[in-house]
Design a protein around this motif. Structure first.
Motif, mmCIF file in Angstrom:
data_model
loop_
_atom_site.group_PDB
_atom_site.id
_atom_site.type_symbol
_atom_site.label_atom_id
_atom_site.label_comp_id
_atom_site.label_asym_id
_atom_site.label_seq_id
_atom_site.Cartn_x
_atom_site.Cartn_y
_atom_site.Cartn_z
ATOM 1 N N ALA A 1 27.348 45.349 41.391
ATOM 2 C CA ALA A 1 27.273 44.306 42.415
ATOM 3 C C ALA A 1 27.648 42.949 41.823
ATOM 4 C CB ALA A 1 25.865 44.238 43.007
ATOM 5 N N LEU A 2 28.185 42.077 42.648
ATOM 6 C CA LEU A 2 28.549 40.730 42.209
ATOM 7 C C LEU A 2 27.281 39.898 42.041
ATOM 8 C CD1 LEU A 2 30.994 38.810 41.700
ATOM 9 C CD2 LEU A 2 30.786 38.112 44.093
ATOM 10 N N SER A 3 27.092 39.341 40.838
ATOM 11 C CA SER A 3 25.896 38.529 40.583
ATOM 12 C C SER A 3 26.208 37.045 40.533
ATOM 13 C CB SER A 3 25.238 38.959 39.264
ATOM 14 O OG SER A 3 26.136 38.806 38.171
ATOM 15 N N ALA A 4 27.458 36.677 40.234
ATOM 16 C CA ALA A 4 27.869 35.273 40.196
ATOM 17 C C ALA A 4 29.391 35.236 40.215
ATOM 18 C CB ALA A 4 27.332 34.574 38.945
ATOM 19 N N ALA A 5 29.919 34.088 40.623
ATOM 20 C CA ALA A 5 31.363 33.910 40.622
ATOM 21 C C ALA A 5 31.687 32.444 40.425
ATOM 22 C CB ALA A 5 31.990 34.432 41.917
ATOM 23 N N ARG A 6 32.839 32.198 39.821
ATOM 24 C CA ARG A 6 33.256 30.828 39.531
ATOM 25 C C ARG A 6 34.726 30.645 39.906
ATOM 26 N NH1 ARG A 6 30.117 32.926 36.037
ATOM 27 N NH2 ARG A 6 31.834 33.872 34.866
ATOM 28 N N ILE A 7 35.033 29.436 40.385
ATOM 29 C CA ILE A 7 36.397 29.040 40.724
ATOM 30 C C ILE A 7 36.807 27.934 39.754
ATOM 31 C CG2 ILE A 7 37.873 27.948 42.457
ATOM 32 C CD1 ILE A 7 37.079 30.654 43.367
ATOM 33 N N GLY A 8 38.048 27.976 39.281
ATOM 34 C CA GLY A 8 38.506 26.942 38.360
ATOM 35 C C GLY A 8 39.966 26.598 38.567
ATOM 36 N N GLY A 9 40.328 25.378 38.156
ATOM 37 C CA GLY A 9 41.719 24.969 38.238
ATOM 38 C C GLY A 9 41.926 23.562 37.722
ATOM 39 N N TYR A 10 43.176 23.220 37.482
ATOM 40 C CA TYR A 10 43.558 21.885 37.036
ATOM 41 C C TYR A 10 43.728 20.951 38.233
ATOM 42 C CZ TYR A 10 44.704 24.034 32.524
ATOM 43 O OH TYR A 10 44.646 24.711 31.333
ATOM 44 N N ALA A 11 43.786 19.650 37.966
ATOM 45 C CA ALA A 11 44.113 18.653 38.988
ATOM 46 C C ALA A 11 44.666 17.414 38.294
ATOM 47 C CB ALA A 11 42.891 18.284 39.826
ATOM 48 N N VAL A 12 45.587 16.741 38.979
ATOM 49 C CA VAL A 12 46.199 15.527 38.430
ATOM 50 C C VAL A 12 46.236 14.447 39.509
ATOM 51 C CG1 VAL A 12 47.605 16.706 36.705
ATOM 52 C CG2 VAL A 12 48.502 16.390 38.997
#
Length: 306
Positions: A286-297
């Protein structure tokens, strides 16, 4: 009349004039809902963020508006605002490596964001305040194909079928067999709205088209997001949709326990290439945690008179 500073960042990209543009109105104290909605319409970007406290604090309340309505949570506003506030000196703490931790208070709840400086620029990662759950929207393979201008055999790959998920914002996730099918997709907003409809207070969800075939060799999925009925014909990078997709990935792919990293490419058909990192923590299937990531300028700044 006040002069309120604003910034524009391109998010989920490490270069200007790619990714998803985001307007950030700083020190928005005193603006009511109507004023925020008017300003979001004036920028006419997929989302505009209003920062409800002077930049610099460890916890910062924000609100997020599309040109048509307010959102409780959105991915590229979260990542872009975190990097913008870190650029302005906001932090809860700073690590020995220069990493900045801060908290954005959104309608969905507080979201912890970590901003790091890497070779390609500033990178933001945040944990989901709400894990994806199946949403109460149903659409058949044939219905999804008709609304997207595709043939029924274009919809679905492996064991992936059309499904609806929400990690704060609902999406109907439509798997398609390859890049060619994804490129041919065109949403008929009227037909989509009629078929998908609404459930309670929830608006008709957007269509999130994805496939396993990719253009970039490091990508795991290729995606497009259509939401003409919500004021965004197509979005070049959608973090909240990637969060919803996490539910479909765990449901259909059943990744092994541990951390799985996925890169989602989006916006290529629009000439706005974007890359979203999705990390899934799975335990006991089962999914216990999730993270989103990315760059920005940062690409622009100015003042708005309001």
């Amino acid at each position: 009349m006040s002069k309120r500073k604003y910034l524009v960042y391109d998010v989920f990209t490490d270069r200007a004039f790619a990714g998803n543009p985001l307007a950030i109105v700083l020190d928005s104290v005193g603006l009511d809902d109507h004023a925020m909605q008017e300003i979001a319409q004036e920028f006419n970007l997929s989302e505009t963020v209003f920062v409800l406290a002077p930049p610099g604090g460890a916890r910062t309340p924000i609100r997020i508006f599309t040109p048509a309505h307010e959102l409780p949570f959105a991915g590229h506003p979260t990542a872009g605002t975190a990097i913008a506030l870190a650029d302005l000196g906001a932090s809860a703490e700073v690590g020995d490596d220069g990493a900045v931790l801060l908290v954005l208070e959104e309608k969905i709840g507080p979201i912890r964001c970590l901003v790091t400086r890497e070779a390609h620029g500033a990178f933001a990662e945040f944990g989901l305040a709400r894990l994806p759950a199946q949403a109460p929207f149903e659409i058949s393979r044939e219905g999804a194909a008709a609304a997207l201008g595709l043939d029924p055999q274009d919809v679905g790959f492996e064991n992936h079928v059309v499904s609806a998920w929400s990690a704060g914002v609902p999406y109907v996730c439509v798997p398609v067999r390859n890049l060619d099918a994804a490129a041919r997709a065109r949403l008929d907003t009227r037909l989509w709205t009629e078929m998908v409809g609404t459930r309670g207070d929830a608006a008709t969800p957007a269509a999130y088209v994805y496939c396993r075939e990719t253009e970039q060799h490091l990508s795991t999925f290729h995606a497009r997001m259509f939401a003409g009925h919500l004021g965004t014909r197509e979005d070049p990078a959608t973090g909240s949709a990637a969060a919803a997709l996490a539910g479909a990935i765990v449901h259909f792919d059943q990744p092994v326990d541990g951390t799985t990293e996925c890169w989602i490419e989006q916006g290529l058909e629009m000439g706005r290439p974007s890359n979203i990192r999705l990390e899934l923590d799975v335990g006991n299937g089962a999914l216990s945690a999730a993270r989103i990531g990315g760059y920005a300028v940062k690409v622009a700044e100015g003042v708005i008179l309001r």
